[in-house]
Scaffold this active site. Structure first.
Site, PDB file in Angstrom:
ATOM      1  N   HIS A   1      -9.180  -9.505 -22.824  1.00  0.00           N
ATOM      2  CA  HIS A   1      -7.367  -9.520 -22.711  1.00  0.00           C
ATOM      3  C   HIS A   1      -7.230  -8.279 -21.892  1.00  0.00           C
ATOM      4  O   HIS A   1      -7.596  -7.368 -22.476  1.00  0.00           O
ATOM      5  CB  HIS A   1      -7.297  -9.581 -24.127  1.00  0.00           C
ATOM      6  CG  HIS A   1      -6.783 -11.359 -24.548  1.00  0.00           C
ATOM      7  ND1 HIS A   1      -6.346 -11.364 -25.648  1.00  0.00           N
ATOM      8  CD2 HIS A   1      -7.197 -12.263 -23.588  1.00  0.00           C
ATOM      9  CE1 HIS A   1      -6.670 -12.944 -25.338  1.00  0.00           C
ATOM     10  NE2 HIS A   1      -7.034 -13.190 -24.279  1.00  0.00           N
ATOM     11  N   ALA A   2      -7.431  -8.720 -20.538  1.00  0.00           N
ATOM     12  CA  ALA A   2      -7.148  -6.951 -19.796  1.00  0.00           C
ATOM     13  C   ALA A   2      -5.952  -6.111 -20.037  1.00  0.00           C
ATOM     14  O   ALA A   2      -6.213  -5.240 -20.139  1.00  0.00           O
ATOM     15  CB  ALA A   2      -6.958  -8.012 -18.231  1.00  0.00           C
ATOM     16  N   ARG A   3      -4.982  -6.441 -20.648  1.00  0.00           N
ATOM     17  CA  ARG A   3      -4.662  -5.444 -20.663  1.00  0.00           C
ATOM     18  C   ARG A   3      -4.088  -4.859 -22.168  1.00  0.00           C
ATOM     19  O   ARG A   3      -3.351  -3.967 -23.167  1.00  0.00           O
ATOM     20  CB  ARG A   3      -2.288  -5.753 -20.718  1.00  0.00           C
ATOM     21  CG  ARG A   3      -2.511  -7.188 -21.776  1.00  0.00           C
ATOM     22  CD  ARG A   3      -1.185  -8.005 -21.871  1.00  0.00           C
ATOM     23  NE  ARG A   3      -0.921  -8.651 -22.857  1.00  0.00           N
ATOM     24  CZ  ARG A   3       0.375  -9.382 -22.949  1.00  0.00           C
ATOM     25  NH1 ARG A   3       0.907  -9.946 -21.038  1.00  0.00           N
ATOM     26  NH2 ARG A   3       0.178 -10.552 -23.279  1.00  0.00           N
ATOM     27  N   GLU A   4      -5.000  -5.207 -23.235  1.00  0.00           N
ATOM     28  CA  GLU A   4      -5.103  -4.245 -24.141  1.00  0.00           C
ATOM     29  C   GLU A   4      -6.031  -3.155 -24.311  1.00  0.00           C
ATOM     30  O   GLU A   4      -6.895  -2.984 -24.456  1.00  0.00           O
ATOM     31  CB  GLU A   4      -6.091  -5.673 -25.215  1.00  0.00           C
ATOM     32  CG  GLU A   4      -4.952  -6.884 -25.221  1.00  0.00           C
ATOM     33  CD  GLU A   4      -4.898  -7.840 -25.891  1.00  0.00           C
ATOM     34  OE1 GLU A   4      -6.127  -8.123 -26.601  1.00  0.00           O
ATOM     35  OE2 GLU A   4      -4.802  -9.435 -25.892  1.00  0.00           O
TER      36      GLU A   4
ATOM     37  N   ASN B   1     -10.108 -16.049 -23.719  1.00  0.00           N
ATOM     38  CA  ASN B   1     -10.185 -16.515 -25.421  1.00  0.00           C
ATOM     39  C   ASN B   1      -9.556 -17.582 -25.610  1.00  0.00           C
ATOM     40  O   ASN B   1      -9.530 -18.072 -26.524  1.00  0.00           O
ATOM     41  CB  ASN B   1      -9.292 -15.412 -25.923  1.00  0.00           C
ATOM     42  CG  ASN B   1     -10.319 -15.148 -27.926  1.00  0.00           C
ATOM     43  OD1 ASN B   1     -11.473 -14.898 -27.470  1.00  0.00           O
ATOM     44  ND2 ASN B   1      -9.408 -14.750 -28.228  1.00  0.00           N
TER      45      ASN B   1
ATOM     46  N   HIS C   1     -10.052  -7.333 -29.750  1.00  0.00           N
ATOM     47  CA  HIS C   1      -8.368  -7.741 -28.703  1.00  0.00           C
ATOM     48  C   HIS C   1      -7.144  -6.080 -29.494  1.00  0.00           C
ATOM     49  O   HIS C   1      -7.322  -5.616 -30.613  1.00  0.00           O
ATOM     50  CB  HIS C   1      -7.899  -8.583 -29.460  1.00  0.00           C
ATOM     51  CG  HIS C   1      -8.362  -9.581 -28.858  1.00  0.00           C
ATOM     52  ND1 HIS C   1      -7.792 -10.406 -27.924  1.00  0.00           N
ATOM     53  CD2 HIS C   1     -10.059  -9.998 -29.014  1.00  0.00           C
ATOM     54  CE1 HIS C   1      -8.861 -11.295 -27.218  1.00  0.00           C
ATOM     55  NE2 HIS C   1      -9.854 -11.340 -27.862  1.00  0.00           N
ATOM     56  N   SER C   2      -6.128  -6.791 -29.349  1.00  0.00           N
ATOM     57  CA  SER C   2      -4.555  -5.877 -29.769  1.00  0.00           C
ATOM     58  C   SER C   2      -3.577  -7.029 -29.652  1.00  0.00           C
ATOM     59  O   SER C   2      -3.227  -7.522 -28.078  1.00  0.00           O
ATOM     60  CB  SER C   2      -4.846  -4.346 -29.028  1.00  0.00           C
ATOM     61  OG  SER C   2      -4.174  -4.356 -27.938  1.00  0.00           O
TER      62      SER C   2
ATOM     63  N   TYR D   1      -0.358 -19.582 -36.322  1.00  0.00           N
ATOM     64  CA  TYR D   1      -0.315 -19.870 -34.009  1.00  0.00           C
ATOM     65  C   TYR D   1      -2.430 -21.091 -34.676  1.00  0.00           C
ATOM     66  O   TYR D   1      -3.182 -19.557 -34.394  1.00  0.00           O
ATOM     67  CB  TYR D   1      -1.067 -18.646 -33.097  1.00  0.00           C
ATOM     68  CG  TYR D   1      -0.275 -19.250 -32.072  1.00  0.00           C
ATOM     69  CD1 TYR D   1       0.267 -20.429 -31.146  1.00  0.00           C
ATOM     70  CD2 TYR D   1      -1.573 -18.455 -31.762  1.00  0.00           C
ATOM     71  CE1 TYR D   1       0.179 -20.883 -30.107  1.00  0.00           C
ATOM     72  CE2 TYR D   1      -2.098 -19.121 -29.884  1.00  0.00           C
ATOM     73  CZ  TYR D   1      -1.125 -19.821 -29.189  1.00  0.00           C
ATOM     74  OH  TYR D   1      -1.075 -19.894 -28.156  1.00  0.00           O
TER      75      TYR D   1
ATOM     76  N   GLU E   1      -7.413  -7.632 -34.100  1.00  0.00           N
ATOM     77  CA  GLU E   1      -6.446  -6.651 -33.734  1.00  0.00           C
ATOM     78  C   GLU E   1      -6.234  -6.112 -34.196  1.00  0.00           C
ATOM     79  O   GLU E   1      -5.581  -5.417 -34.877  1.00  0.00           O
ATOM     80  CB  GLU E   1      -5.404  -8.158 -34.266  1.00  0.00           C
ATOM     81  CG  GLU E   1      -5.796  -9.569 -33.807  1.00  0.00           C
ATOM     82  CD  GLU E   1      -5.100  -9.818 -32.023  1.00  0.00           C
ATOM     83  OE1 GLU E   1      -4.824  -8.818 -31.665  1.00  0.00           O
ATOM     84  OE2 GLU E   1      -5.330 -10.783 -31.641  1.00  0.00           O
TER      85      GLU E   1
HETATM   86  O1  0X9 Z   1      -4.096 -15.354 -28.778  1.00  0.00           O
HETATM   87  C1  0X9 Z   1      -5.815 -14.755 -28.799  1.00  0.00           C
HETATM   88  O2  0X9 Z   1      -6.401 -14.741 -28.085  1.00  0.00           O
HETATM   89  C2  0X9 Z   1      -5.494 -13.475 -30.148  1.00  0.00           C
HETATM   90  N1  0X9 Z   1      -4.829 -12.604 -29.935  1.00  0.00           N
HETATM   91  S1  0X9 Z   1      -3.466 -11.813 -28.509  1.00  0.00           S
HETATM   92  O3  0X9 Z   1      -3.012 -11.380 -28.852  1.00  0.00           O
HETATM   93  N2  0X9 Z   1      -5.008 -10.501 -28.720  1.00  0.00           N
HETATM   94  O4  0X9 Z   1      -4.107 -12.553 -27.368  1.00  0.00           O
HETATM   95  C3  0X9 Z   1      -5.876 -14.188 -31.421  1.00  0.00           C
HETATM   96  C4  0X9 Z   1      -7.302 -14.640 -31.191  1.00  0.00           C
HETATM   97  C5  0X9 Z   1      -6.894 -15.452 -32.820  1.00  0.00           C
HETATM   98  N3  0X9 Z   1      -8.967 -16.309 -32.255  1.00  0.00           N
HETATM   99  C6  0X9 Z   1      -8.593 -17.972 -32.672  1.00  0.00           C
HETATM  100  N4  0X9 Z   1      -7.696 -18.237 -32.574  1.00  0.00           N
HETATM  101  N5  0X9 Z   1      -9.848 -18.012 -32.646  1.00  0.00           N
HETATM  102 ZN    ZN Z   2      -6.252 -10.468 -26.886  1.00  0.00          ZN
END
Ligand code: 0X9
Ligand code: ZN
Length: 427
Positions: A183-186, A258, A311-312, A367, A389
């Site tokens: 994720h580019a902005r992280e 992702n 990630h963040s 989520y 994260e």
């Molecule tokens: O949503 C995402 O891709 C991740 N959070 S972020 O804020 N960095 O974008 C969480 C991914 C969690 N893992 C799965 N859903 N399998």
């Molecule tokens: Zn992310």
């Protein structure tokens, strides 16, 4: 006079950089009960809202809202009785201030390091990170191999380092695989990966971690997206930059890396709209950036004991299954190694940083989201696969003040070290 004009020009350039965010605001959202979070998570995209960290039952999140949507968004939050308060009243100004802090730090660290920039002493452009990776490979030829398996959609090299005392030839050694920057902005994710490289080459204080394991470290999975976040008006870019996934992709480029892995791909927590930040792409592994991770996983699968994708933000260690909140056969192992990694980080963290939360990603985040890297890695057989994260702290603007980069890198390394050793014992 000339100097003054130049200074004025430089200042205008800085202030013009985030013009597109004029009138945007960011809000703290929640905490809120699980049912409300579910509704929130299902509607925020309708308001063009960008979620930087998700609200949880016990923790607030932060979201970005466009000027034309403020009233509607506040209205729906009030209707749902979800609490909110202003985070940044003027997003553009906050971004300008961030830039100033980063620039000030750049000058300080350059002076301190004799003109050299390191990827773990500030947020750095791609070139600085790649120069560092190349330099490490040159300086440590006995243990480090630079791999450039492919070029990104826009033609930048995607790079990773293989670090090993036995040239990856000792088949009995477990492999630890770390990636960052999908994720580019992280931005904070990248220094944690380069710090791991530093700790395995230039600054070995725990020789067992180099002796006992082979390492694969990919510091910038999505170089196009990362480079794009350094261009004017694009600080919050998250996706890749591909334009070939949908008839509208030329206008709305990019796929959420992702959501692009072949694990219940395109089923939940995704969008089919290329303008969305969670667009899953036209097919699983449509993106070269995710194919590179996939191929490195498969090439080494029989020996990978631990996979961590950085990630963040949110201070969380998350594991599968993320598409529906069910648990894998190795849930006990995932949880106990996760808890130990989190404890190691928490022991070192600053008092103003939140403690880590460990658990199933769909349950912790309230989520479900399919197509994620950690789920895919676990699904194909990596026994321990996690999303970290990394921390953010509420009062900051959109990334941690760069003076915290060293802290986050060091505490994250403590988590990785514990994870590697436990994975090695279990492998
Ligand atoms: O949503 C995402 O891709 C991740 N959070 S972020 O804020 N960095 O974008 C969480 C991914 C969690 N893992 C799965 N859903 N399998
Ligand atoms: Zn992310």
């Amino acid at each position: 006079m000339k100097v003054l004009a130049l200074l004025l020009l430089a200042a205008t350039a800085v202030f013009a950089k985030h013009e597109a965010y004029q009138g945007w605001k960011s809000y703290y959202i929640g905490p809120a009960p699980a049912e409300k979070l579910k509704i929130f998570n299902s509607i925020y995209e309708d308001y063009g809202v960008d979620v930087l960290s998700r609200p949880l039952v016990n923790r607030e999140g932060v979201v970005l809202v466009k000027p034309e949507q403020h009233d509607n968004f506040i209205h729906i939050l009030e209707e749902l009785q979800i609490s909110y308060k202003i985070h940044k009243d003027d997003v553009k100004k906050a971004l300008d201030q961030d830039d100033e802090i980063i620039e000030r730090r750049r000058m300080e660290t350059l002076a301190r390091n004799g003109g050299r920039a390191f990827p773990y002493d500030n947020y750095q452009p791609l070139e600085v990170i790649y120069d560092y990776v190349d330099d490490i490979a040159k300086r440590f030829p006995d243990t480090v191999t630079l791999v450039e398996p492919a070029k990104s959609f826009e033609g930048r090299p995607i790079k990773y380092l293989k670090i090993s005392t036995t040239n990856f030839e000792d088949e009995s050694k477990p492999i630890i695989f770390i990636d960052a920057g999908i994720h580019a902005r992280e931005w904070i994710t990248i220094p944690t990966a380069t710090w791991a490289i530093h700790k395995l080459t230039e600054n070995i204080t725990e020789p067992d971690l180099l002796e006992r394991f082979d390492w694969i470290i990919m510091p910038v999975v999505n170089p196009d997206g990362y480079a794009f976040t350094f261009t004017p008006n694009n600080r919050f870019w998250r996706k890749t930059r591909s334009t070939d996934q949908h008839p509208l992709s030329v206008m709305f480029p990019g796929v959420d890396g992702n959501r692009n892995f072949d694990f219940f791909w395109n089923t939940v927590g995704i969008s089919n709209n290329p303008s969305s930040d969670i667009y899953a792409g036209g097919a699983p592994f449509s993106e070269i950036e995710t194919r590179v991770v996939r191929d490195a996983l498969h090439e080494n699968l029989h020996r990978i004991a631990l996979y961590i994708t950085m990630h963040s933000y949110g201070s969380m260690i998350l594991y599968g299954w993320g598409h529906d909140g069910t648990l894998s056969n190795n849930a006990l192992g995932l949880h106990s190694v996760g808890v130990n990694m989190a404890a190691a980080i928490d022991r070192m963290k600053l008092p103003n940083f939140p403690s880590y939360i460990v658990g199933n990603s769909a349950l912790v985040l309230n989520y479900a989201a399919a197509g994620a890297a950690e789920d895919y890695a676990h699904f194909i057989g990596v026994p321990l696969a996690y999303t970290y994260e990394l921390p953010g702290i509420g009062g900051d603007a959109f990334h941690l003040d760069p003076r915290y980069i060293a802290q986050v890198s060091e505490e994250t390394w403590a988590g990785l070290a514990v994870g590697a050793r436990m994975a090695g014992d279990l492998f």
